[in-house]
Design an enzyme around this catalytic site. Structure first.
Site, short mmCIF file in Angstrom:
data_model
loop_
_atom_site.label_atom_id
_atom_site.label_comp_id
_atom_site.label_asym_id
_atom_site.label_seq_id
_atom_site.Cartn_x
_atom_site.Cartn_y
_atom_site.Cartn_z
N HIS A 100 0.76 -1.29 -0.20
CA HIS A 100 0.02 0.07 0.09
C HIS A 100 0.64 1.35 0.14
CE1 HIS A 100 0.27 1.58 4.31
NE2 HIS A 100 0.48 0.16 4.52
N1 UDP Z 1 -4.45 -5.01 8.37
C1 UDP Z 1 -5.60 -5.77 8.31
N2 UDP Z 1 -6.42 -6.03 7.21
C2 UDP Z 1 -5.65 -6.04 5.84
C3 UDP Z 1 -4.69 -5.78 5.83
C4 UDP Z 1 -3.71 -5.14 7.10
O1 UDP Z 1 -6.47 -5.45 9.43
O2 UDP Z 1 -6.34 -6.36 4.74
C5 UDP Z 1 -3.75 -4.73 9.31
C6 UDP Z 1 -2.42 -5.49 9.68
O3 UDP Z 1 -2.73 -6.76 10.40
C7 UDP Z 1 -1.90 -4.45 10.89
C8 UDP Z 1 -2.44 -3.16 10.22
O4 UDP Z 1 -3.42 -3.50 9.36
O5 UDP Z 1 -2.38 -4.69 11.93
C9 UDP Z 1 -1.22 -2.64 9.36
O6 UDP Z 1 -1.87 -1.41 8.77
P1 UDP Z 1 -1.36 -0.80 7.33
O7 UDP Z 1 -0.39 -1.90 6.50
O8 UDP Z 1 -2.76 -0.20 6.67
O9 UDP Z 1 -0.37 0.58 7.63
P2 UDP Z 1 1.15 0.48 8.31
O10 UDP Z 1 1.05 -0.44 9.15
O11 UDP Z 1 1.89 0.17 7.00
O12 UDP Z 1 1.23 1.90 8.73
#
Ligand code: UDP
Length: 382
Positions: free
Chosen positions: A213
Protein backbone atom coordinates in the site's frame (compact mmCIF):
# COMPACT_ATOMS: atom_id res chain seq x y z
CA UNK A 1 -7.64 13.73 32.75
CA UNK A 2 -9.35 15.00 29.62
CA UNK A 3 -7.84 13.52 26.47
CA UNK A 4 -8.52 13.95 22.77
CA UNK A 5 -7.44 11.11 20.47
CA UNK A 6 -7.09 11.83 16.76
CA UNK A 7 -7.19 8.89 14.34
CA UNK A 8 -8.00 8.49 10.67
CA UNK A 9 -6.51 5.36 9.12
CA UNK A 10 -6.69 1.61 9.57
CA UNK A 11 -3.49 1.23 11.61
CA UNK A 12 -4.51 4.17 13.80
CA UNK A 13 -7.92 2.67 14.54
CA UNK A 14 -6.16 -0.57 15.42
CA UNK A 15 -3.71 1.19 17.78
CA UNK A 16 -6.47 3.28 19.35
CA UNK A 17 -8.40 0.08 20.02
CA UNK A 18 -5.59 -1.07 22.31
CA UNK A 19 -5.21 2.18 24.23
CA UNK A 20 -8.83 3.30 24.43
CA UNK A 21 -10.11 0.83 27.06
CA UNK A 22 -7.29 1.77 29.45
CA UNK A 23 -7.80 5.48 28.86
CA UNK A 24 -11.53 5.30 29.34
CA UNK A 25 -11.29 3.21 32.50
CA UNK A 26 -10.01 6.25 34.39
CA UNK A 27 -10.26 9.31 32.14
CA UNK A 28 -12.49 11.22 29.68
CA UNK A 29 -11.65 10.66 26.04
CA UNK A 30 -12.90 12.72 23.12
CA UNK A 31 -12.47 10.45 20.12
CA UNK A 32 -11.95 12.20 16.77
CA UNK A 33 -11.85 10.37 13.43
CA UNK A 34 -10.64 12.51 10.55
CA UNK A 35 -12.07 10.05 8.01
CA UNK A 36 -8.76 9.78 6.15
CA UNK A 37 -9.64 6.13 5.45
CA UNK A 38 -13.29 6.29 4.56
CA UNK A 39 -13.59 2.88 2.92
CA UNK A 40 -15.69 0.48 5.05
CA UNK A 41 -13.16 -2.36 4.69
CA UNK A 42 -10.27 -0.08 5.68
CA UNK A 43 -11.90 1.71 8.56
CA UNK A 44 -15.52 1.03 9.49
CA UNK A 45 -15.05 -2.69 10.00
CA UNK A 46 -12.44 -2.19 12.73
CA UNK A 47 -14.69 -0.10 14.93
CA UNK A 48 -17.03 -3.04 15.42
CA UNK A 49 -14.46 -5.81 15.36
CA UNK A 50 -12.09 -4.29 17.87
CA UNK A 51 -14.75 -2.78 20.13
CA UNK A 52 -13.80 0.86 19.55
CA UNK A 53 -16.26 3.48 20.74
CA UNK A 54 -17.98 5.35 17.90
CA UNK A 55 -16.16 8.63 17.27
CA UNK A 56 -17.45 11.74 19.02
CA UNK A 57 -16.47 13.70 15.92
CA UNK A 58 -16.32 12.31 12.39
CA UNK A 59 -14.61 14.92 10.21
CA UNK A 60 -15.22 13.17 6.90
CA UNK A 61 -11.99 14.34 5.30
CA UNK A 62 -11.14 11.59 2.82
CA UNK A 63 -9.56 11.90 -0.64
CA UNK A 64 -7.66 14.81 -2.18
CA UNK A 65 -3.92 15.43 -2.15
CA UNK A 66 -1.95 15.17 1.09
CA UNK A 67 -1.88 18.95 1.39
CA UNK A 68 -5.60 19.35 0.71
CA UNK A 69 -6.39 16.64 3.23
CA UNK A 70 -4.14 18.11 5.90
CA UNK A 71 -5.53 21.60 5.36
CA UNK A 72 -9.12 20.39 5.61
CA UNK A 73 -8.33 18.43 8.76
CA UNK A 74 -6.62 21.43 10.35
CA UNK A 75 -9.54 23.74 9.79
CA UNK A 76 -12.00 21.17 11.16
CA UNK A 77 -9.87 20.15 14.14
CA UNK A 78 -9.21 23.67 15.40
CA UNK A 79 -12.72 24.57 16.61
CA UNK A 80 -13.23 21.11 18.11
CA UNK A 81 -10.00 21.16 20.10
CA UNK A 82 -10.57 24.79 21.08
CA UNK A 83 -14.01 23.92 22.45
CA UNK A 84 -13.04 20.63 24.11
CA UNK A 85 -9.80 21.95 25.68
CA UNK A 86 -8.22 18.53 26.36
CA UNK A 87 -5.17 18.30 28.62
CA UNK A 88 -3.45 16.15 26.04
CA UNK A 89 -4.00 15.35 22.36
CA UNK A 90 -2.90 11.85 21.35
CA UNK A 91 -1.79 11.23 17.76
CA UNK A 92 -0.58 7.93 16.32
CA UNK A 93 1.98 6.95 13.72
CA UNK A 94 2.81 8.93 10.61
CA UNK A 95 -0.19 9.88 8.50
CA UNK A 96 -1.81 13.15 7.44
CA UNK A 97 -4.08 12.76 10.46
CA UNK A 98 -1.00 12.58 12.72
CA UNK A 99 0.38 15.73 11.17
CA UNK A 100 -2.89 17.66 11.33
CA UNK A 101 -3.63 16.56 14.91
CA UNK A 102 -0.16 17.64 16.04
CA UNK A 103 -0.21 21.02 14.35
CA UNK A 104 -3.78 21.89 15.35
CA UNK A 105 -3.01 21.02 18.98
CA UNK A 106 0.34 22.80 19.05
CA UNK A 107 -1.18 25.99 17.64
CA UNK A 108 -3.73 25.95 20.44
CA UNK A 109 -0.90 25.32 22.96
CA UNK A 110 -2.36 21.93 23.82
CA UNK A 111 0.26 19.30 24.71
CA UNK A 112 0.65 16.50 22.16
CA UNK A 113 1.47 12.85 22.84
CA UNK A 114 2.91 11.05 19.83
CA UNK A 115 2.49 7.27 19.87
CA UNK A 116 5.08 5.46 17.71
CA UNK A 117 7.57 8.28 17.95
CA UNK A 118 11.15 8.17 16.67
CA UNK A 119 10.78 5.90 13.67
CA UNK A 120 12.92 6.93 10.75
CA UNK A 121 13.47 5.64 7.23
CA UNK A 122 15.88 8.55 6.61
CA UNK A 123 14.10 9.03 3.31
CA UNK A 124 12.33 12.39 3.11
CA UNK A 125 10.69 11.38 -0.17
CA UNK A 126 8.30 9.31 1.95
CA UNK A 127 5.31 11.40 3.07
CA UNK A 128 5.30 9.38 6.31
CA UNK A 129 8.83 10.50 7.16
CA UNK A 130 7.88 14.18 7.03
CA UNK A 131 4.83 13.55 9.18
CA UNK A 132 6.85 11.65 11.79
CA UNK A 133 9.57 14.24 12.10
CA UNK A 134 7.08 17.07 12.61
CA UNK A 135 4.91 15.14 15.06
CA UNK A 136 7.96 14.05 17.07
CA UNK A 137 9.24 17.58 17.44
CA UNK A 138 5.87 19.06 18.37
CA UNK A 139 5.11 16.39 20.93
CA UNK A 140 5.44 16.87 24.68
CA UNK A 141 5.41 13.07 25.09
CA UNK A 142 7.24 11.00 22.49
CA UNK A 143 6.24 7.36 23.03
CA UNK A 144 8.89 5.27 21.30
CA UNK A 145 8.19 1.63 20.46
CA UNK A 146 11.83 0.50 20.13
CA UNK A 147 15.34 1.38 21.40
CA UNK A 148 16.29 2.44 17.86
CA UNK A 149 13.45 4.96 17.89
CA UNK A 150 14.81 6.43 21.15
CA UNK A 151 18.27 6.69 19.55
CA UNK A 152 16.83 8.37 16.45
CA UNK A 153 15.17 11.00 18.62
CA UNK A 154 18.37 11.56 20.61
CA UNK A 155 20.30 12.03 17.37
CA UNK A 156 17.88 14.88 16.56
CA UNK A 157 18.39 16.44 19.99
CA UNK A 158 15.15 15.10 21.42
CA UNK A 159 15.60 13.45 24.81
CA UNK A 160 13.10 15.14 27.15
CA UNK A 161 9.68 13.56 27.27
CA UNK A 162 10.86 10.46 25.42
CA UNK A 163 9.47 7.21 26.85
CA UNK A 164 10.36 3.74 25.61
CA UNK A 165 7.00 2.00 26.01
CA UNK A 166 7.12 -0.90 23.56
CA UNK A 167 4.71 -1.57 20.74
CA UNK A 168 0.93 -1.19 21.12
CA UNK A 169 0.38 -3.48 18.15
CA UNK A 170 2.18 -6.26 20.03
CA UNK A 171 -0.31 -5.92 22.89
CA UNK A 172 -3.16 -6.55 20.45
CA UNK A 173 -1.45 -9.37 18.54
CA UNK A 174 -0.62 -11.08 21.85
CA UNK A 175 -4.22 -10.75 23.06
CA UNK A 176 -5.80 -12.14 19.89
CA UNK A 177 -3.21 -14.65 18.68
CA UNK A 178 -4.72 -17.43 20.83
CA UNK A 179 -7.99 -17.01 18.90
CA UNK A 180 -6.34 -17.74 15.55
CA UNK A 181 -3.74 -20.34 16.57
CA UNK A 182 -5.79 -23.37 15.52
CA UNK A 183 -5.47 -23.85 11.73
CA UNK A 184 -9.18 -24.77 11.76
CA UNK A 185 -9.83 -20.97 11.67
CA UNK A 186 -8.88 -21.13 7.99
CA UNK A 187 -12.09 -23.08 7.15
CA UNK A 188 -14.61 -20.27 7.73
CA UNK A 189 -12.21 -17.75 6.17
CA UNK A 190 -11.97 -19.92 3.05
CA UNK A 191 -15.75 -20.08 2.85
CA UNK A 192 -16.08 -16.32 3.15
CA UNK A 193 -13.37 -15.63 0.60
CA UNK A 194 -14.93 -17.98 -1.96
CA UNK A 195 -17.17 -15.11 -3.06
CA UNK A 196 -14.12 -12.94 -3.80
CA UNK A 197 -11.78 -15.57 -5.20
CA UNK A 198 -13.53 -18.69 -6.53
CA UNK A 199 -11.92 -22.00 -5.64
CA UNK A 200 -9.36 -20.48 -3.27
CA UNK A 201 -8.10 -23.14 -0.84
CA UNK A 202 -6.42 -22.27 2.41
CA UNK A 203 -4.12 -24.91 3.89
CA UNK A 204 -1.39 -24.12 6.40
CA UNK A 205 1.87 -23.38 4.61
CA UNK A 206 0.27 -23.73 1.18
CA UNK A 207 -0.22 -20.09 0.37
CA UNK A 208 1.66 -16.80 0.65
CA UNK A 209 0.01 -13.73 2.14
CA UNK A 210 0.72 -10.25 0.75
CA UNK A 211 -0.21 -6.59 1.26
CA UNK A 212 1.10 -3.56 -0.68
CA UNK A 213 0.00 0.00 0.00
CA UNK A 214 2.92 2.46 0.35
CA UNK A 215 2.98 5.49 -1.95
CA UNK A 216 6.37 4.46 -3.35
CA UNK A 217 4.84 1.13 -4.47
CA UNK A 218 2.01 2.89 -6.29
CA UNK A 219 4.30 4.43 -8.93
CA UNK A 220 3.96 2.76 -12.35
CA UNK A 221 7.49 1.26 -12.43
CA UNK A 222 7.16 -0.06 -8.88
CA UNK A 223 3.68 -1.47 -9.61
CA UNK A 224 5.08 -3.43 -12.53
CA UNK A 225 8.05 -4.63 -10.48
CA UNK A 226 6.10 -6.00 -7.53
CA UNK A 227 3.37 -7.42 -9.76
CA UNK A 228 6.12 -9.38 -11.53
CA UNK A 229 7.71 -10.37 -8.21
CA UNK A 230 4.41 -11.71 -6.83
CA UNK A 231 3.62 -13.44 -10.14
CA UNK A 232 7.06 -15.07 -10.02
CA UNK A 233 6.58 -16.64 -6.59
CA UNK A 234 2.87 -17.52 -6.98
CA UNK A 235 1.70 -20.84 -8.40
CA UNK A 236 -1.57 -22.77 -8.49
CA UNK A 237 -0.12 -25.05 -5.78
CA UNK A 238 0.93 -22.08 -3.65
CA UNK A 239 -0.99 -18.93 -4.59
CA UNK A 240 -0.27 -15.45 -3.29
CA UNK A 241 -3.29 -14.09 -1.43
CA UNK A 242 -3.13 -10.34 -1.87
CA UNK A 243 -5.36 -8.31 0.47
CA UNK A 244 -5.52 -5.34 -1.85
CA UNK A 245 -5.73 -1.81 -0.48
CA UNK A 246 -8.24 0.21 -2.58
CA UNK A 247 -5.61 2.90 -3.24
CA UNK A 248 -3.25 0.30 -4.67
CA UNK A 249 -6.07 -1.26 -6.70
CA UNK A 250 -6.80 2.14 -8.25
CA UNK A 251 -3.10 2.67 -9.02
CA UNK A 252 -2.84 -0.76 -10.70
CA UNK A 253 -5.91 0.07 -12.78
CA UNK A 254 -4.62 3.49 -13.79
CA UNK A 255 -1.23 2.07 -14.83
CA UNK A 256 -2.87 -0.84 -16.67
CA UNK A 257 -0.86 -3.40 -14.66
CA UNK A 258 -2.39 -6.88 -14.55
CA UNK A 259 -1.66 -9.45 -11.85
CA UNK A 260 -0.86 -13.09 -12.61
CA UNK A 261 -3.77 -15.52 -12.15
CA UNK A 262 -2.08 -17.24 -9.19
CA UNK A 263 -2.06 -13.88 -7.39
CA UNK A 264 -5.49 -14.10 -5.78
CA UNK A 265 -6.85 -10.66 -4.98
CA UNK A 266 -9.11 -10.27 -1.98
CA UNK A 267 -10.56 -7.21 -0.26
CA UNK A 268 -8.81 -5.78 2.81
CA UNK A 269 -9.68 -8.08 5.70
CA UNK A 270 -10.55 -7.62 9.34
CA UNK A 271 -7.86 -7.75 11.99
CA UNK A 272 -8.35 -11.34 13.19
CA UNK A 273 -8.59 -12.68 9.65
CA UNK A 274 -5.39 -10.86 8.71
CA UNK A 275 -3.61 -12.24 11.76
CA UNK A 276 -4.84 -15.77 10.92
CA UNK A 277 -3.83 -15.46 7.26
CA UNK A 278 -0.35 -14.37 8.35
CA UNK A 279 0.16 -17.01 11.02
CA UNK A 280 -0.72 -19.96 8.80
CA UNK A 281 0.97 -18.72 5.60
CA UNK A 282 4.20 -20.18 4.23
CA UNK A 283 5.47 -16.59 4.23
CA UNK A 284 4.30 -12.98 4.17
CA UNK A 285 5.30 -10.38 1.57
CA UNK A 286 4.51 -6.80 2.52
CA UNK A 287 5.47 -3.14 2.57
CA UNK A 288 3.32 -2.52 5.66
CA UNK A 289 4.97 -1.55 8.93
CA UNK A 290 2.26 -3.26 10.97
CA UNK A 291 2.22 -6.47 8.97
CA UNK A 292 6.03 -6.70 9.14
CA UNK A 293 5.98 -6.60 12.92
CA UNK A 294 3.07 -8.99 13.22
CA UNK A 295 4.83 -11.48 10.96
CA UNK A 296 7.92 -11.12 13.16
CA UNK A 297 5.98 -11.69 16.38
CA UNK A 298 4.17 -14.68 14.89
CA UNK A 299 7.47 -16.12 13.64
CA UNK A 300 6.36 -16.17 10.00
CA UNK A 301 9.00 -15.64 7.29
CA UNK A 302 8.56 -12.13 5.91
CA UNK A 303 9.90 -10.47 2.78
CA UNK A 304 9.78 -6.69 3.05
CA UNK A 305 8.92 -5.13 -0.31
CA UNK A 306 10.81 -1.91 0.37
CA UNK A 307 14.41 -0.80 0.11
CA UNK A 308 14.60 -0.07 3.86
CA UNK A 309 12.63 -0.57 7.04
CA UNK A 310 12.14 1.50 10.17
CA UNK A 311 11.78 -1.70 12.18
CA UNK A 312 15.41 -2.69 12.58
CA UNK A 313 14.75 -4.71 15.75
CA UNK A 314 12.14 -6.82 13.97
CA UNK A 315 14.72 -7.76 11.33
CA UNK A 316 17.54 -8.27 13.84
CA UNK A 317 15.42 -10.42 16.18
CA UNK A 318 13.89 -12.55 13.43
CA UNK A 319 16.74 -15.06 13.24
CA UNK A 320 17.00 -14.38 9.50
CA UNK A 321 13.27 -14.90 8.90
CA UNK A 322 12.67 -11.26 7.95
CA UNK A 323 14.50 -9.99 4.89
CA UNK A 324 14.32 -6.61 3.17
CA UNK A 325 14.22 -7.65 -0.50
CA UNK A 326 12.95 -4.44 -2.12
CA UNK A 327 11.35 -5.30 -5.45
CA UNK A 328 14.06 -7.76 -6.49
CA UNK A 329 12.14 -10.76 -7.88
CA UNK A 330 15.16 -13.08 -8.07
CA UNK A 331 16.12 -12.39 -4.48
CA UNK A 332 12.53 -12.84 -3.30
CA UNK A 333 12.29 -16.26 -4.97
CA UNK A 334 15.64 -17.34 -3.51
CA UNK A 335 14.67 -16.20 0.02
CA UNK A 336 11.37 -18.05 -0.20
CA UNK A 337 13.20 -21.24 -1.22
CA UNK A 338 15.39 -20.83 1.83
CA UNK A 339 12.72 -19.76 4.35
CA UNK A 340 9.67 -21.67 3.13
CA UNK A 341 10.74 -24.58 0.91
CA UNK A 342 7.62 -25.99 -0.75
CA UNK A 343 8.14 -29.54 0.56
CA UNK A 344 8.46 -28.46 4.21
CA UNK A 345 6.41 -25.27 4.41
CA UNK A 346 3.28 -27.02 5.68
CA UNK A 347 4.97 -28.75 8.60
CA UNK A 348 6.89 -25.55 9.43
CA UNK A 349 3.60 -23.60 9.48
CA UNK A 350 1.85 -26.20 11.68
CA UNK A 351 4.74 -26.31 14.17
CA UNK A 352 4.87 -22.52 14.31
CA UNK A 353 1.16 -22.24 15.14
CA UNK A 354 1.36 -24.96 17.78
CA UNK A 355 4.37 -23.39 19.47
CA UNK A 356 3.16 -19.80 19.32
CA UNK A 357 3.55 -17.93 22.62
CA UNK A 358 3.33 -14.19 22.23
CA UNK A 359 3.65 -11.90 25.23
CA UNK A 360 2.11 -8.41 25.35
CA UNK A 361 4.52 -5.45 25.39
CA UNK A 362 2.59 -3.57 28.08
CA UNK A 363 2.72 -0.44 25.91
CA UNK A 364 -0.84 0.72 26.60
CA UNK A 365 -0.34 0.64 30.38
CA UNK A 366 3.03 2.38 30.08
CA UNK A 367 1.53 5.19 27.97
CA UNK A 368 -1.37 5.80 30.35
CA UNK A 369 0.99 5.80 33.37
CA UNK A 370 3.37 8.30 31.73
CA UNK A 371 0.47 10.61 30.79
CA UNK A 372 -1.00 10.47 34.28
CA UNK A 373 2.33 11.37 35.80
CA UNK A 374 3.13 14.03 33.21
CA UNK A 375 -0.26 15.76 33.17
CA UNK A 376 -0.34 15.67 36.99
CA UNK A 377 3.04 17.35 37.29
CA UNK A 378 2.21 19.98 34.67
CA UNK A 379 -0.94 20.83 36.63
CA UNK A 380 0.85 21.12 39.96
CA UNK A 381 3.52 23.33 38.33
CA UNK A 382 0.93 25.75 36.89
N1 UDP B 1 -4.49 -5.22 8.23
C1 UDP B 1 -5.78 -5.61 8.27
N2 UDP B 1 -6.38 -6.00 7.09
C2 UDP B 1 -5.70 -6.04 5.91
C3 UDP B 1 -4.34 -5.64 5.90
C4 UDP B 1 -3.77 -5.21 7.09
O1 UDP B 1 -6.41 -5.65 9.33
O2 UDP B 1 -6.29 -6.41 4.90
C5 UDP B 1 -3.88 -4.80 9.50
C6 UDP B 1 -2.56 -5.47 9.82
O3 UDP B 1 -2.78 -6.73 10.41
C7 UDP B 1 -1.93 -4.46 10.75
C8 UDP B 1 -2.41 -3.12 10.19
O4 UDP B 1 -3.56 -3.42 9.40
O5 UDP B 1 -2.42 -4.62 12.06
C9 UDP B 1 -1.36 -2.46 9.35
O6 UDP B 1 -1.90 -1.37 8.71
P1 UDP B 1 -1.38 -0.80 7.31
O7 UDP B 1 -0.66 -1.89 6.59
O8 UDP B 1 -2.55 -0.17 6.64
O9 UDP B 1 -0.42 0.39 7.73
P2 UDP B 1 1.07 0.51 8.24
O10 UDP B 1 1.25 -0.48 9.36
O11 UDP B 1 1.98 0.25 7.09
O12 UDP B 1 1.16 1.93 8.71
Amino acid sequence: MRIASVVGTRPQLIKAAVLQPLLRARHDEVFIDTGQHYDEALAGAFVGELGLAPPDYQLGVGGGSATEQTAAMLSRLEPILAAERPEVVIVYGDTNSTLAGSIAAAQLRLPVAHVEAGLRSFDRRMPEEINRVIADHLATWAFAPTPTAVENLAAEGRTRGVHLVGDLMQDLAARLSAEVRDPAVLGPIELRLAAQSAGLRLRPGRYLFATVHRAENRQPAALRAWAELLGGVASEARPVILALHPGTAAALDAAGVRLAPAVRVIEPQGYRTTLALQLHAAAVLTDSGGVQREAAWLGVPCLVLRSATEWLEAVADSGGRMVVVGLDATRAAAELDRLAPADRAESIARDRATGLRLEPAGAAAAIVAALEEGVGSRESAS
